[in-house]
Structures are given as C-alpha cells and as structure tokens.
Motif scaffolding. Structure first.
Motif, mmCIF file in Angstrom:
data_model
loop_
_atom_site.group_PDB
_atom_site.id
_atom_site.type_symbol
_atom_site.label_atom_id
_atom_site.label_comp_id
_atom_site.label_asym_id
_atom_site.label_seq_id
_atom_site.Cartn_x
_atom_site.Cartn_y
_atom_site.Cartn_z
ATOM 1 N N MET A 1 0.841 -1.167 0.000
ATOM 2 C CA MET A 1 0.000 0.000 0.000
ATOM 3 C C MET A 1 0.889 1.233 0.000
ATOM 4 S SD MET A 1 -3.028 1.030 2.614
ATOM 5 C CE MET A 1 -2.103 1.729 3.945
ATOM 6 N N GLN A 2 0.523 2.205 -0.791
ATOM 7 C CA GLN A 2 1.267 3.447 -0.852
ATOM 8 C C GLN A 2 0.789 4.388 0.251
ATOM 9 O OE1 GLN A 2 3.831 3.676 -2.972
ATOM 10 N NE2 GLN A 2 3.300 1.598 -3.571
ATOM 11 N N PHE A 3 1.688 5.212 0.772
ATOM 12 C CA PHE A 3 1.344 6.085 1.885
ATOM 13 C C PHE A 3 1.214 7.538 1.467
ATOM 14 C CE2 PHE A 3 2.745 2.278 3.838
ATOM 15 C CZ PHE A 3 1.823 2.121 4.841
ATOM 16 N N TYR A 4 0.833 7.790 0.225
ATOM 17 C CA TYR A 4 0.627 9.159 -0.225
ATOM 18 C C TYR A 4 -0.851 9.479 -0.386
ATOM 19 C CZ TYR A 4 0.669 6.528 -4.605
ATOM 20 O OH TYR A 4 0.460 5.590 -5.582
ATOM 21 N N TYR A 5 -1.683 8.724 0.287
ATOM 22 C CA TYR A 5 -3.114 8.931 0.166
ATOM 23 C C TYR A 5 -3.631 10.052 1.054
ATOM 24 C CZ TYR A 5 -3.413 4.848 -2.750
ATOM 25 O OH TYR A 5 -3.261 3.970 -3.785
ATOM 26 N N GLY A 6 -2.821 10.502 2.005
ATOM 27 C CA GLY A 6 -3.216 11.636 2.834
ATOM 28 C C GLY A 6 -4.552 11.421 3.499
ATOM 29 N N SER A 7 -5.498 12.322 3.251
ATOM 30 C CA SER A 7 -6.795 12.257 3.906
ATOM 31 C C SER A 7 -7.617 11.059 3.440
ATOM 32 C CB SER A 7 -7.581 13.549 3.650
ATOM 33 O OG SER A 7 -7.890 13.660 2.271
ATOM 34 N N GLN A 8 -7.208 10.413 2.380
ATOM 35 C CA GLN A 8 -7.900 9.214 1.901
ATOM 36 C C GLN A 8 -7.484 7.965 2.672
ATOM 37 O OE1 GLN A 8 -10.275 8.978 -0.646
ATOM 38 N NE2 GLN A 8 -10.291 11.193 -0.468
ATOM 39 N N MET A 9 -6.557 8.110 3.625
ATOM 40 C CA MET A 9 -6.007 6.948 4.309
ATOM 41 C C MET A 9 -7.065 6.079 5.001
ATOM 42 S SD MET A 9 -3.442 5.112 4.600
ATOM 43 C CE MET A 9 -2.116 6.126 4.028
ATOM 44 N N PRO A 10 -8.048 6.638 5.711
ATOM 45 C CA PRO A 10 -9.025 5.720 6.335
ATOM 46 C C PRO A 10 -9.728 4.847 5.294
ATOM 47 C CG PRO A 10 -9.232 7.909 7.264
ATOM 48 C CD PRO A 10 -8.293 8.017 6.093
ATOM 49 N N LEU A 11 -10.072 5.434 4.170
ATOM 50 C CA LEU A 11 -10.735 4.663 3.128
ATOM 51 C C LEU A 11 -9.775 3.653 2.517
ATOM 52 C CD1 LEU A 11 -13.322 4.196 1.573
ATOM 53 C CD2 LEU A 11 -12.623 6.008 -0.010
ATOM 54 N N ARG A 12 -8.540 4.041 2.338
ATOM 55 C CA ARG A 12 -7.548 3.144 1.742
ATOM 56 C C ARG A 12 -7.308 1.921 2.619
ATOM 57 N NH1 ARG A 12 -5.898 0.331 -1.970
ATOM 58 N NH2 ARG A 12 -3.689 0.206 -2.361
ATOM 59 N N VAL A 13 -7.171 2.121 3.920
ATOM 60 C CA VAL A 13 -6.922 0.973 4.792
ATOM 61 C C VAL A 13 -8.154 0.086 4.862
ATOM 62 C CG1 VAL A 13 -7.508 2.010 7.037
ATOM 63 C CG2 VAL A 13 -5.785 0.206 6.908
ATOM 64 N N LEU A 14 -9.353 0.688 4.792
ATOM 65 C CA LEU A 14 -10.563 -0.127 4.746
ATOM 66 C C LEU A 14 -10.636 -0.919 3.445
ATOM 67 C CD1 LEU A 14 -13.194 2.289 6.309
ATOM 68 C CD2 LEU A 14 -12.346 0.145 7.294
ATOM 69 N N ASP A 15 -10.217 -0.305 2.343
ATOM 70 C CA ASP A 15 -10.160 -1.039 1.070
ATOM 71 C C ASP A 15 -9.240 -2.247 1.189
ATOM 72 O OD1 ASP A 15 -11.927 0.578 -0.318
ATOM 73 O OD2 ASP A 15 -10.348 1.765 -1.288
ATOM 74 N N GLU A 16 -8.090 -2.045 1.805
ATOM 75 C CA GLU A 16 -7.148 -3.156 2.004
ATOM 76 C C GLU A 16 -7.780 -4.236 2.876
ATOM 77 O OE1 GLU A 16 -4.096 -3.916 0.840
ATOM 78 O OE2 GLU A 16 -3.826 -2.075 -0.322
ATOM 79 N N ALA A 17 -8.405 -3.834 3.973
ATOM 80 C CA ALA A 17 -9.030 -4.814 4.875
ATOM 81 C C ALA A 17 -10.126 -5.575 4.144
ATOM 82 C CB ALA A 17 -9.597 -4.111 6.112
ATOM 83 N N GLU A 18 -10.923 -4.867 3.362
ATOM 84 C CA GLU A 18 -11.993 -5.534 2.608
ATOM 85 C C GLU A 18 -11.403 -6.577 1.658
ATOM 86 O OE1 GLU A 18 -15.594 -4.606 -0.544
ATOM 87 O OE2 GLU A 18 -14.446 -2.927 0.248
ATOM 88 N N PHE A 19 -10.379 -6.191 0.925
ATOM 89 C CA PHE A 19 -9.758 -7.111 -0.024
ATOM 90 C C PHE A 19 -9.170 -8.332 0.685
ATOM 91 C CE2 PHE A 19 -5.967 -8.652 -2.245
ATOM 92 C CZ PHE A 19 -6.534 -9.028 -3.449
ATOM 93 N N TRP A 20 -8.420 -8.115 1.768
ATOM 94 C CA TRP A 20 -7.721 -9.223 2.419
ATOM 95 C C TRP A 20 -8.650 -10.127 3.202
ATOM 96 C CZ3 TRP A 20 -3.699 -10.767 0.179
ATOM 97 C CH2 TRP A 20 -2.885 -9.863 -0.505
ATOM 98 N N LYS A 21 -9.727 -9.588 3.748
ATOM 99 C CA LYS A 21 -10.695 -10.467 4.427
ATOM 100 C C LYS A 21 -11.361 -11.392 3.408
ATOM 101 C CE LYS A 21 -9.242 -9.650 7.874
ATOM 102 N NZ LYS A 21 -8.718 -10.620 8.831
ATOM 103 N N GLU A 22 -11.655 -10.854 2.236
ATOM 104 C CA GLU A 22 -12.226 -11.704 1.186
ATOM 105 C C GLU A 22 -11.216 -12.764 0.756
ATOM 106 O OE1 GLU A 22 -14.888 -11.108 -2.769
ATOM 107 O OE2 GLU A 22 -13.214 -9.716 -2.539
ATOM 108 N N GLN A 23 -9.954 -12.365 0.613
ATOM 109 C CA GLN A 23 -8.916 -13.320 0.237
ATOM 110 C C GLN A 23 -8.768 -14.422 1.278
ATOM 111 O OE1 GLN A 23 -6.864 -13.383 -2.728
ATOM 112 N NE2 GLN A 23 -8.695 -12.191 -3.171
ATOM 113 N N GLU A 24 -8.728 -14.041 2.546
ATOM 114 C CA GLU A 24 -8.579 -15.043 3.607
ATOM 115 C C GLU A 24 -9.746 -16.024 3.594
ATOM 116 O OE1 GLU A 24 -5.823 -12.636 6.840
ATOM 117 O OE2 GLU A 24 -8.011 -12.467 6.982
ATOM 118 N N SER A 25 -10.951 -15.515 3.377
ATOM 119 C CA SER A 25 -12.115 -16.396 3.282
ATOM 120 C C SER A 25 -11.944 -17.375 2.124
ATOM 121 C CB SER A 25 -13.383 -15.563 3.099
ATOM 122 O OG SER A 25 -14.481 -16.401 2.859
ATOM 123 N N GLU A 26 -11.540 -16.869 0.976
ATOM 124 C CA GLU A 26 -11.314 -17.734 -0.184
ATOM 125 C C GLU A 26 -10.191 -18.734 0.072
ATOM 126 O OE1 GLU A 26 -10.699 -15.058 -3.461
ATOM 127 O OE2 GLU A 26 -12.805 -14.444 -3.492
#
Length: 142
Positions: A1-26
């Motif tokens: 994950m890139q750390f230049y998202y600034g104020s978008q960071m909460p959404l970015r980390v949630l996007d990562e969590a969403e993706f990885w939780k789906e991956q772990e389930s799969e």
C-alpha cells in the motif's frame, strides 16, 4: 500500500481490509479443496473460519460505504471505530495465520502434501502482508 493517500487513508486501509478479508475467506476454500484427505477437524475449523472471515468482510464493506457517504469527513467517533475495526482485522489475521501454521505442521494431509505446504506458506505470507499494512496504520495513528 502506498502512503501518499493523505486524507484518503481511512478509506484506503478499509479497502485493504476488505480485499484481504475476502482473500482469507477464499483461502479457507483453497485449503479444503487442495487437501481432499484433510482431517475432519480441520475441514470443520476451515468452514468456521470461512464464516467468520465473511462476516468481517461484510462489516468492513459497511464501513467503506459509510466513509464514502461521509465524503471522507470522519467524525472522531467514526474514525475511532475505523481504527478499532482495523485492529480487529489485524488480530483476526494473526489468529488465522496461526491456525494455518497449525494445519501445516499438525495435519497429516498437509505434511504429506508438498504442494499444500507451499500454498499454505503463500496464504500465510499474504495475510502477513495485510498485518504489516494494518500495523503501520495503527502505529502511525497512536
């Protein structure tokens, strides 16, 4: 994950969590399919993990929708809830990787299947990637 998202960071980390939780389930399905002779206790545990990870995935999706609707203007309470959810996701991923290590080392089906051991290592590595992202976010915010 890139750390230049600034104020978008909460959404970015949630996007990562969403993706990885789906991956772990799969990944629970991959492990069950890869080892047709997997002991029933591990099959049952993987099914439980699949349910738990799917539930977390759905919860993260709800938070993503909330953050998007708020135009990324999070109240302090919502921001704290996001951090708590990320903490939960991190802890869940740590527990999942521990379980995967247990399957790899204790299951006769896994120990007898070199391909399964490689795949399980890959699954652990992918979850560890998310754990690293989550830790970085949480440690930078506290």
């Amino acid at each position: 994950m890139q750390f230049y998202y600034g104020s978008q960071m909460p959404l970015r980390v949630l996007d990562e969590a969403e993706f990885w939780k789906e991956q772990e389930s799969e990944h629970t399905v991959v492990m069950r399919e890869l080892m047709s002779d997997l002991e029933q206790e591990y099959v049952d545990a993987l099914k439980r993990w699949e349910d738990v990870l799917n539930t977390t995935h759905q919860q993260v999706k709800r938070y993503v929708e909330t953050v998007v609707r708020s135009d990324n203007q999070l109240s302090p309470q919502l921001y704290q809830q996001v951090l708590e959810l990320v903490t939960f996701c991190l802890q869940e991923s740590v527990a999942f990787t521990q379980f995967c290590r247990q399957v790899k080392s204790e299951s006769k089906a896994a120990t007898a299947n070199p391909t399964a051991r490689v795949v399980i290592d890959h699954i652990i590595d992918e979850s560890d990637y998310f754990i690293g992202i989550a830790q970085t976010i949480l440690y930078n915010k506290h």
